[in-house]
Design a protein around this motif. Structure first.
Motif: not given
Length: 325
Positions: A150-159, A189-204
């Motif tokens: 529904s978001r037309n590919g706008e969901v952000t995913v950390a890698t 992994t560490a910086p990606a998970l940190a930003d996920l916890m902080g809400g800067q990205v949607d998923a991981f």
């Protein structure tokens, strides 16, 4: 002039020793320390699992089994070192998929041949998980997939970085779910998970062992596992296959290989020793704590598994349209 009979006897003895010597060496193996190269930094699952195995093998064989971390270039530095080592069973590599099944299709060239390594055994499989930040509306994996569409590919995913298993897993999910993601690469992994916890990205699509701790602490939410069976760590969390992606099955695995030309008798002794260790109850418990499901297959089974994995990851890389110079 040397008597012809003596010459013939000497030749026969030489042939006999040429055949018997490797077998005797294999029977006595190991007679000196074994080095297991891990082509990644210390502390992660790739490092922890072989250390558990190495400790037990040291006690079993009476020879030190040393873990040697050689990170860099997506695992290529350590892999190249092992590829060029003496094929005698005393230098091995314990690694996740990249050097054996992924990097061939990511890098324009490699200094080693991934297919030339001799399989010993797969230690374990570790599923990735779909982890989302706490403020994201979806409460299930099915809802997440619908939300992404529904978001037309706008969901952000950390890698963990371009071409990593987390990136390629996400690309495979997007392809099968007929949606798109905005992939945000991090240096591990560490910086990606940190930003996920902080809400800067949607998923991981993170490794279960690292995401599980944050899930239990309430800092992220795990909605699904990427393997075809549920994880003993999260028995109530469904698989993606149960959540709208039939047949989806992606796991990070950790395998042991030896340099090309290592004698079959040595490979069999290495396999038998490692498999015996993997059957130990305390080892299995330690693996479970890492989110790892013990495998311990034969060299032939590992070879077949690697063939299938290369096909899978090659397709995933083509789907993600990613390459590394």
């Amino acid at each position: 002039m040397r008597h012809p009979l003596l010459t013939a006897c000497s030749a026969a003895l030489a042939c006999t020793f040429a055949v018997v010597a490797p077998m005797a060496g294999a029977a006595d193996f190991p007679t000196k320390p074994i080095r297991i190269v891990v082509p990644y930094s210390a502390g992660g699952t790739a490092d922890v699992l072989p250390r558990i195995i190495g400790e037990k093998l040291t006690a079993m064989w009476g020879q030190p089994v040393i873990i040697d971390n050689r990170p860099g270039a997506g695992g290529n530095i350590g892999a190249d070192m092992v590829a060029k080592a003496a094929p005698d069973g005393y230098t091995l590599m314990a690694t996740p998929p990249a050097p054996l099944a992924i990097n061939r299709y990511l890098y324009k060239s490699l200094p080693f041949e991934p297919e030339a390594f001799v399989p010993v055994t797969i230690l374990a499989k570790v599923p990735n998980v779909l982890a989302v930040q706490n403020n994201l509306p979806p409460k299930s994996a099915t809802e997440f997939l619908n939300y992404a569409r529904s978001r037309n590919g706008e969901v952000t995913v950390a890698t963990q970085g371009n071409g990593t298993t987390s990136h390629l897993t996400g690309a495979m999910v997007a392809n099968q779910a007929r949606t798109g993601f905005v992939f945000v690469p991090y240096k591990g992994t560490a910086p990606a998970l940190a930003d996920l916890m902080g809400g800067q990205v949607d998923a991981f699509f993170d490794n279960i062992s690292s995401a599980y701790r944050q899930h239990e602490a309430g800092k992220v939410r795990i909605l699904a596992v990427t393997s075809n069976t549920r994880s003993p760590l999260l028995p109530k969390v469904p698989t993606l296959a149960e959540s709208g992606l039939p047949g989806f099955d992606v796991s990070t695995w950790f395998g042991v290989v030896a340099p090309a030309g290592t004698p079959a008798e040595v490979i069999q002794k290495l396999n038998a020793g490692i498999v015996d260790v993997l059957k130990m109850a305390d080892v299995q418990q330690k693996f479970i704590e890492q989110g790892a499901q013990v495998v311990g297959d034969t060299p032939r089974q590992m070879a077949d598994f690697l063939d299938a994995e290369r096909i899978k990851w090659k397709k995933a890389i083509a789907t993600a349209d990613v390459s590394i110079n």
